[in-house]
Motif scaffolding. Structure first.
Motif, PDB file in Angstrom:
ATOM      1  N   LEU A 183       0.908  -1.257  -0.149  1.00 23.89           N
ATOM      2  CA  LEU A 183       0.230   0.013  -0.148  1.00 23.89           C
ATOM      3  C   LEU A 183       0.859   0.927   0.528  1.00 23.89           C
ATOM      4  N   VAL A 184       0.601   2.060  -1.244  1.00 25.06           N
ATOM      5  CA  VAL A 184       2.185   3.255  -0.913  1.00 25.06           C
ATOM      6  C   VAL A 184       0.706   5.001  -0.568  1.00 25.06           C
ATOM      7  N   VAL A 185       1.433   5.377   0.309  1.00 23.71           N
ATOM      8  CA  VAL A 185       0.899   6.467   0.777  1.00 23.71           C
ATOM      9  C   VAL A 185       2.420   7.297   0.682  1.00 23.71           C
ATOM     10  N   ALA A 186       1.507   8.488   0.154  1.00 31.10           N
ATOM     11  CA  ALA A 186       2.620   9.631   0.309  1.00 31.10           C
ATOM     12  C   ALA A 186       2.750  10.106   1.204  1.00 31.10           C
ATOM     13  N   ALA A 187       3.797  10.168   1.903  1.00 32.80           N
ATOM     14  CA  ALA A 187       3.931  11.289   3.164  1.00 32.80           C
ATOM     15  C   ALA A 187       3.140  12.929   3.458  1.00 32.80           C
ATOM     16  N   ASP A 188       3.462  13.260   2.264  1.00 33.38           N
ATOM     17  CA  ASP A 188       2.720  14.431   2.228  1.00 33.38           C
ATOM     18  C   ASP A 188       1.444  14.677   2.515  1.00 33.38           C
ATOM     19  N   ASP A 189       0.742  13.861   1.009  1.00 36.52           N
ATOM     20  CA  ASP A 189      -0.304  13.664   1.284  1.00 36.52           C
ATOM     21  C   ASP A 189      -1.312  13.314   2.535  1.00 36.52           C
ATOM     22  N   ASN A 200      -9.206  -1.419   1.640  1.00 41.94           N
ATOM     23  CA  ASN A 200     -11.005  -2.437   1.808  1.00 41.94           C
ATOM     24  C   ASN A 200     -10.388  -4.307   0.593  1.00 41.94           C
ATOM     25  N   HIS A 201     -10.264  -3.084  -0.116  1.00 47.04           N
ATOM     26  CA  HIS A 201      -9.920  -3.682  -1.545  1.00 47.04           C
ATOM     27  C   HIS A 201      -8.286  -5.296  -0.423  1.00 47.04           C
ATOM     28  N   ALA A 202      -7.072  -4.898  -0.482  1.00 51.36           N
ATOM     29  CA  ALA A 202      -6.390  -5.227   0.686  1.00 51.36           C
ATOM     30  C   ALA A 202      -6.712  -6.358   1.147  1.00 51.36           C
ATOM     31  N   LYS A 203      -7.904  -6.121   2.380  1.00 50.15           N
ATOM     32  CA  LYS A 203      -7.687  -6.515   3.306  1.00 50.15           C
ATOM     33  C   LYS A 203      -8.816  -7.746   3.523  1.00 50.15           C
ATOM     34  N   ALA A 204      -9.785  -7.354   2.205  1.00 41.81           N
ATOM     35  CA  ALA A 204     -11.035  -8.178   1.430  1.00 41.81           C
ATOM     36  C   ALA A 204      -9.743  -9.112   1.140  1.00 41.81           C
ATOM     37  N   SER A 205      -8.980  -9.495   0.379  1.00 46.82           N
ATOM     38  CA  SER A 205      -8.047 -10.368  -0.573  1.00 46.82           C
ATOM     39  C   SER A 205      -7.256 -11.386   0.619  1.00 46.82           C
ATOM     40  N   GLY A 206      -6.938 -10.733   2.068  1.00 45.00           N
ATOM     41  CA  GLY A 206      -6.566 -11.903   2.601  1.00 45.00           C
ATOM     42  C   GLY A 206      -4.942 -11.900   2.708  1.00 45.00           C
ATOM     43  N   ALA A 207      -4.559 -11.121   1.565  1.00 48.69           N
ATOM     44  CA  ALA A 207      -3.156 -11.330   1.510  1.00 48.69           C
ATOM     45  C   ALA A 207      -2.580 -10.220   2.749  1.00 48.69           C
ATOM     46  N   PRO A 208      -1.406 -10.344   3.562  1.00 48.46           N
ATOM     47  CA  PRO A 208      -0.269  -9.559   4.299  1.00 48.46           C
ATOM     48  C   PRO A 208      -0.631  -8.614   3.701  1.00 48.46           C
ATOM     49  N   ILE A 209       0.053  -7.009   4.441  1.00 44.18           N
ATOM     50  CA  ILE A 209       0.009  -5.874   3.907  1.00 44.18           C
ATOM     51  C   ILE A 209       0.985  -4.738   4.095  1.00 44.18           C
ATOM     52  N   VAL A 210       1.843  -4.758   3.466  1.00 46.92           N
ATOM     53  CA  VAL A 210       2.721  -4.158   3.742  1.00 46.92           C
ATOM     54  C   VAL A 210       3.071  -2.389   3.068  1.00 46.92           C
ATOM     55  N   VAL A 211       3.054  -1.346   4.235  1.00 45.88           N
ATOM     56  CA  VAL A 211       3.268  -0.112   3.591  1.00 45.88           C
ATOM     57  C   VAL A 211       4.089   0.941   3.355  1.00 45.88           C
ATOM     58  N   ALA A 212       4.537   1.409   1.919  1.00 42.22           N
ATOM     59  CA  ALA A 212       5.132   2.201   1.404  1.00 42.22           C
ATOM     60  C   ALA A 212       4.846   3.681   1.597  1.00 42.22           C
ATOM     61  N   ILE A 213       5.479   3.975   2.537  1.00 41.00           N
ATOM     62  CA  ILE A 213       5.656   5.759   2.633  1.00 41.00           C
ATOM     63  C   ILE A 213       6.142   6.242   1.871  1.00 41.00           C
ATOM     64  N   ASN A 214       6.255   7.079   0.982  1.00 40.07           N
ATOM     65  CA  ASN A 214       6.649   6.924  -0.353  1.00 40.07           C
ATOM     66  C   ASN A 214       6.810   8.864   0.011  1.00 40.07           C
ATOM     67  N   LYS A 215       7.524   9.438  -1.183  1.00 36.63           N
ATOM     68  CA  LYS A 215       7.675  10.865  -1.303  1.00 36.63           C
ATOM     69  C   LYS A 215       8.624  11.317  -0.261  1.00 36.63           C
ATOM     70  N   ILE A 216       9.341  10.701   0.905  1.00 34.79           N
ATOM     71  CA  ILE A 216       9.853  10.934   2.169  1.00 34.79           C
ATOM     72  C   ILE A 216      10.636  12.062   1.989  1.00 34.79           C
ATOM     73  N   ASP A 217      11.392  11.888   0.639  1.00 35.34           N
ATOM     74  CA  ASP A 217      12.329  13.294   0.496  1.00 35.34           C
ATOM     75  C   ASP A 217      11.538  14.694   0.636  1.00 35.34           C
ATOM     76  N   ARG A 218      10.289  15.489   0.726  1.00 36.67           N
ATOM     77  CA  ARG A 218       9.484  16.537   0.660  1.00 36.67           C
ATOM     78  C   ARG A 218      10.144  16.943   1.066  1.00 36.67           C
ATOM     79  N   GLU A 219       9.767  18.616   1.623  1.00 34.32           N
ATOM     80  CA  GLU A 219      10.543  19.162   3.248  1.00 34.32           C
ATOM     81  C   GLU A 219       8.818  18.940   3.778  1.00 34.32           C
ATOM     82  N   GLN A 220       8.280  18.956   3.046  1.00 33.34           N
ATOM     83  CA  GLN A 220       6.480  18.659   3.506  1.00 33.34           C
ATOM     84  C   GLN A 220       6.082  16.954   4.043  1.00 33.34           C
ATOM     85  N   ALA A 221       6.825  15.877   4.072  1.00 35.06           N
ATOM     86  CA  ALA A 221       6.244  15.124   4.407  1.00 35.06           C
ATOM     87  C   ALA A 221       6.756  14.605   5.616  1.00 35.06           C
ATOM     88  N   GLN A 222       5.169  14.250   6.546  1.00 39.31           N
ATOM     89  CA  GLN A 222       5.051  13.680   7.634  1.00 39.31           C
ATOM     90  C   GLN A 222       4.909  11.951   7.375  1.00 39.31           C
TER      91      GLN A 222
END
Length: 479
Positions: A183-189, A200-222
């Motif tokens: 699951l890709v989530v932007a660190a600024d958005d 929700n689709h991922a949970k329904a599939s029953g598959a393990p979820i790994v989160v990639a918090i992207n755009k950590i290079d941006r100043e407004q990243a949180q």
């Protein structure tokens, strides 16, 4: 007057699961269970339910009668019974029996999901060092693509699902053919509506979820704010005592990408992913389209067995002998094993995205099964088209609205891929209003033909094409 007590007719009970269509009548149900329609009617009358031999029965009524005579049944939707029979002809049931002796470790299949413009495709670009964004309409991934990357000498298969909300159906299908979801989530958005939808689709599939918090290079990243938002959705980071891996990455600089790949391999090891590479291949169609030079092209993912050039293949109502296999690098290969995505050339028609495929025992069986499937699809479509309301031309819509009538706009929709076709259909349906209804007269992949124009003229439909061109004769006929 008192009804006679029902006594089951003396006849052998069918062995194994008997496939019964929902809403079957006593006339249809009785013979399948070695009984007569009168037996079914008498039994239900004894229970105080007055039915006729030609009346559709509820699921409960069918199950009660089966239980009474000791039969085991499997209820399917109308039309699925034929599909079950066709799968028996193909030997699919035996094909998917667990065979641990021949199972070997296979590459994990990773589905990448997330909100539009959160950097899913850029992240894949960084992983496989290619750029597919440049040629896409509006920078949005228009079709499911599958790619393979290598880490520590091991292959990882990635499925890139489009992030735009119009592609919800494609995203759901991607989750069904996956081992691990990234699951890709932007660190600024942060978490957005489509992020939750993808989750929700991922949970329904029953598959393990790994989160990639992207755009950590941006100043407004949180990144911590993202973790907090995800924990509210039930994904607790490991460092907070949860069980979800959350890896900070930057698709732009490449920071954290190696950590993400290593995490995926660790999760795959825990999942103990195996498949039997021997025997006939089977899997799923991820995407398909009609290529002017090469004919129908199907982008498939092999899930079991090994697919080889020259083998007879059935994918939904399409069939053919595999003429060529092309891997994610555009190279021709002789065979494709478990978890390997390839393009297949040689089918006689465009397969539907999401269809399962299987190598048939022989070419005759492949042709027979595909033709029967095509026949049942056509019968089902005829029923739907017959029920479609008489439509109005686009020019007449405003006039009908002004009169206060409910206008129905008939649409004939053509697109370049099955995924785009689904997306356009969903987008157009969202435009429906109380005073304007949409009816799809015909939807298909490929260019606009003379037959399309004739059908549109007959049904008063408007033709809409996406990334397809009308043939010269079709254009002349339309004018």
């Amino acid at each position: 007057m008192d009804l006679p007590t029902y006594t089951p007719k003396e006849a052998p009970v069918p062995e194994g699961d008997v496939v019964i269509e929902r809403s079957s009548t006593p006339q249809e149900l009785g013979p399948k269970l070695n009984r007569t329609a009168a037996d079914v009617v008498r039994f239900l009358m004894q229970l105080g339910e007055m039915v006729t031999a030609t009346q559709s029965l509820s699921d409960e009524q069918i199950e009660l009668f089966a239980e009474e005579i000791g039969a085991t049944i499997r209820l399917v939707n109308p039309g699925e019974e034929q599909e079950v029979e066709l799968q028996k002809v193909l030997g699919v049931e035996d094909l998917f029996e667990e065979d641990d002796e021949n199972a070997v470790v296979r590459p994990p299949i990773i589905t990448v999901m997330g909100h539009v413009d959160h950097g899913k495709t850029k992240l894949l670009d960084k992983i496989r060092d290619a750029n597919v964004v440049a040629g896409e309409a509006g920078g949005i991934t228009q079709a499911i693509g599958a790619y393979q990357a290598e880490k520590n000498g091991r292959l990882i298969t990635f499925i890139d699902t489009p992030g735009h909300e119009a592609f919800t159906a494609m995203r759901a299908r991607g989750a069904e053919a996956t081992d691990i979801v990234v699951l890709v989530v932007a660190a600024d958005d942060g978490v957005m509506p489509q992020t939750i939808e993808a989750l929700n689709h991922a949970k329904a599939s029953g598959a393990p979820i790994v989160v990639a918090i992207n755009k950590i290079d941006r100043e407004q990243a949180q990144p911590d704010r993202v973790k907090q938002q995800l924990s509210e959705q039930g994904l607790i980071p490991q460092e907070w005592g949860g069980d979800t891996e959350m890896i900070p990455v930057s698709a732009l600089t490449g920071d954290g990408v190696d950590d993400l790949l290593e995490t995926l391999l660790l999760v795959a090891d825990v999942e103990d992913l195996k498949a039997n590479p021997e025997g006939r291949a089977a899997g799923v169609v991820l995407e398909s389209h009609l290529d002017i030079g090469r004919g129908p092209v199907a982008n498939i993912l092999v899930q079991r067995g090994t697919l080889k050039v020259g083998e007879p293949l059935v994918a939904g109502p399409a069939w053919g002998r595999v003429r060529a296999l092309i891997n994610h690098l555009g190279e021709q290969v002789k065979e494709a094993g478990p978890s390997m995505p390839v393009q297949v050339l040689g089918l006689n028609d465009v397969a539907d995205a999401g269809d399962s495929f299987v190598v048939a025992p022989d070419e005759k069986t492949a042709r027979s099964v595909a033709e029967k499937r095509e026949h049942w699809h056509r019968v089902a479509n005829l029923g739907r088209e017959a029920a479609a309301p008489t439509g109005a031309r686009l020019e007449d819509i405003f006039e009908q609205i002004q009169r206060g009538d409910v206008a129905t706009l008939n649409i004939l929709l053509k697109a370049d891929t099955t995924g785009s076709l689904e997306a356009l259909t969903e987008s157009l349906r969202k435009l429906e209003r109380d005073e304007v209804k949409l009816a799809f007269v015909h939807r298909a992949v490929g260019g606009i033909t003379q037959q399309d124009v004739q059908l549109a003229a007959t049904s008063g439909a408007t033709i809409i094409g996406s990334n397809v061109r009308p043939a010269r004769k079709a254009r002349e006929l339309a004018q």
